[in-house]
Scaffold this active site. Sequence first.
Site, PDB file in Angstrom:
ATOM      1  N   THR A   7       0.830  -1.179  -0.025  1.00 50.98           N
ATOM      2  CA  THR A   7      -0.061  -0.041   0.126  1.00 50.98           C
ATOM      3  C   THR A   7       0.654   1.336  -0.023  1.00 50.98           C
ATOM      4  O   THR A   7       2.102   1.300   0.178  1.00 50.98           O
ATOM      5  CB  THR A   7      -0.913  -0.027   1.499  1.00 50.98           C
ATOM      6  OG1 THR A   7      -2.037   1.050   1.041  1.00 50.98           O
ATOM      7  CG2 THR A   7      -0.189  -0.107   2.446  1.00 50.98           C
ATOM      8  N   ASP A  76       9.488  -1.498  -8.774  1.00 50.66           N
ATOM      9  CA  ASP A  76       8.734  -0.944  -7.403  1.00 50.66           C
ATOM     10  C   ASP A  76       7.236  -1.105  -7.498  1.00 50.66           C
ATOM     11  O   ASP A  76       6.779  -0.736  -6.191  1.00 50.66           O
ATOM     12  CB  ASP A  76       9.468   0.341  -7.351  1.00 50.66           C
ATOM     13  CG  ASP A  76       8.565   1.396  -8.252  1.00 50.66           C
ATOM     14  OD1 ASP A  76       7.678   0.902  -9.168  1.00 50.66           O
ATOM     15  OD2 ASP A  76       8.843   2.703  -7.808  1.00 50.66           O
TER      16      ASP A  76
HETATM   17  N1  LIG Z   1      -3.315   3.058 -10.118  1.00 45.42           N
HETATM   18  C1  LIG Z   1      -3.548   3.828  -9.187  1.00 45.42           C
HETATM   19  N2  LIG Z   1      -4.548   4.630  -9.096  1.00 45.42           N
HETATM   20  C2  LIG Z   1      -4.887   5.650  -8.270  1.00 45.42           C
HETATM   21  N3  LIG Z   1      -3.742   6.097  -7.342  1.00 45.42           N
HETATM   22  C3  LIG Z   1      -2.569   5.695  -7.558  1.00 45.42           C
HETATM   23  C4  LIG Z   1      -2.279   4.551  -8.350  1.00 45.42           C
HETATM   24  N4  LIG Z   1      -0.960   3.999  -8.431  1.00 45.42           N
HETATM   25  C5  LIG Z   1      -0.418   5.004  -7.500  1.00 45.42           C
HETATM   26  N5  LIG Z   1      -1.521   6.128  -7.053  1.00 45.42           N
HETATM   27  C6  LIG Z   1      -1.241   6.656  -5.875  1.00 45.42           C
HETATM   28  O1  LIG Z   1       0.150   7.400  -6.178  1.00 45.42           O
HETATM   29  C7  LIG Z   1       0.886   7.582  -4.981  1.00 45.42           C
HETATM   30  C8  LIG Z   1       2.020   6.877  -4.911  1.00 45.42           C
HETATM   31  O2  LIG Z   1       1.616   5.502  -4.690  1.00 45.42           O
HETATM   32  P1  LIG Z   1       2.539   4.318  -4.711  1.00 45.42           P
HETATM   33  O3  LIG Z   1       1.927   3.378  -3.427  1.00 45.42           O
HETATM   34  O4  LIG Z   1       3.049   3.635  -5.866  1.00 45.42           O
HETATM   35  O5  LIG Z   1       4.047   4.878  -4.244  1.00 45.42           O
HETATM   36  P2  LIG Z   1       4.626   5.151  -2.714  1.00 45.42           P
HETATM   37  O6  LIG Z   1       3.560   5.684  -1.801  1.00 45.42           O
HETATM   38  O7  LIG Z   1       5.738   6.112  -3.072  1.00 45.42           O
HETATM   39  O8  LIG Z   1       5.089   3.781  -2.223  1.00 45.42           O
HETATM   40  P3  LIG Z   1       6.180   3.355  -1.338  1.00 45.42           P
HETATM   41  O9  LIG Z   1       6.419   4.235  -0.081  1.00 45.42           O
HETATM   42  O10 LIG Z   1       5.791   2.147  -0.778  1.00 45.42           O
HETATM   43  O11 LIG Z   1       7.445   3.311  -2.178  1.00 45.42           O
HETATM   44  C9  LIG Z   1      -0.376   7.213  -3.898  1.00 45.42           C
HETATM   45  O12 LIG Z   1      -0.897   8.446  -3.511  1.00 45.42           O
HETATM   46  C10 LIG Z   1      -1.148   6.547  -4.621  1.00 45.42           C
HETATM   47  O13 LIG Z   1      -2.632   6.332  -3.986  1.00 45.42           O
END
Ligand SMILES: Nc1ncnc2c1ncn2[C@@H]1O[C@H](COP(=O)(O)OP(=O)(O)OP(=O)(O)O)[C@@H](O)[C@H]1O
Length: 210
Positions: A7, A76
Amino acid sequence: MLVLSGTIGAGKTSLTSLLAEHLHKPAFYESVDDNKILPLFYKDPQKYAFLLQIYFLNKRLDSIKAANADRESVMDRSIFEDSLLFHLNADLGRATNTEVDIYDSLLRNMMQELPEATYRKNPDLLIHINISFETMLERIKKRGRSYEQIANDPSLYDYYKELDQRYTDWYANYDKSPKMQINGDALDFVEDSAARQQVLQLIDEKIATL
Ligand SMILES: Nc1ncnc2c1ncn2[C@@H]1O[C@H](COP(=O)(O)OP(=O)(O)OP(=O)(O)O)[C@@H](O)[C@H]1O
């Protein structure tokens, strides 16, 4: 292809770099900070949900193609989690049934393995970093991306809660490749070097069984 999942704030990006360095393999990242559609989506989800998914789908297929030169390259995030997020958004009324149908069939088409293809598109191993809802909220706050903050938009609390629940079900039902789970609450591989070694060892052991 080793693919991280988990998540928001689970630590996918961090574990991708640690693992790629450990294995001496290339890492493939989906850059969040230069994604121009994401802040628009958070501001007006109904308008941008479908466009955002098409953007991600296209980007992730690019990464999958590039990552396929090596069975142990590290990605990732999985393309399947985009689908999970899109279905959540559709259930919240941010996409129409037609958009969902088109998305689902496009994803199926893109991910279909063709017998004559030189590489597979599905992961060789899916690694799920499992964190609790409380940890997720702490990480979102600590990282401070403005459009993700509950303080700016209280409705995000319910969105994140639902997302957390769906991830649990999604991982339980995931069957596209071998899979493993890392307890991201107990093993803080970013801050704690002993935990980091333990996580890398767990992954090494799993890779040896593939
Ligand atoms: N397919 C998607 N639809 C809607 N929002 C998305 C989608 N993919 C990513 N997001 C949004 O993009 C942002 C980054 O998400 P993601 O979980 O990929 O990276 P992260 O939070 O940097 O993860 P991590 O800390 O585990 O590296 C979040 O706000 C997430 O809700």
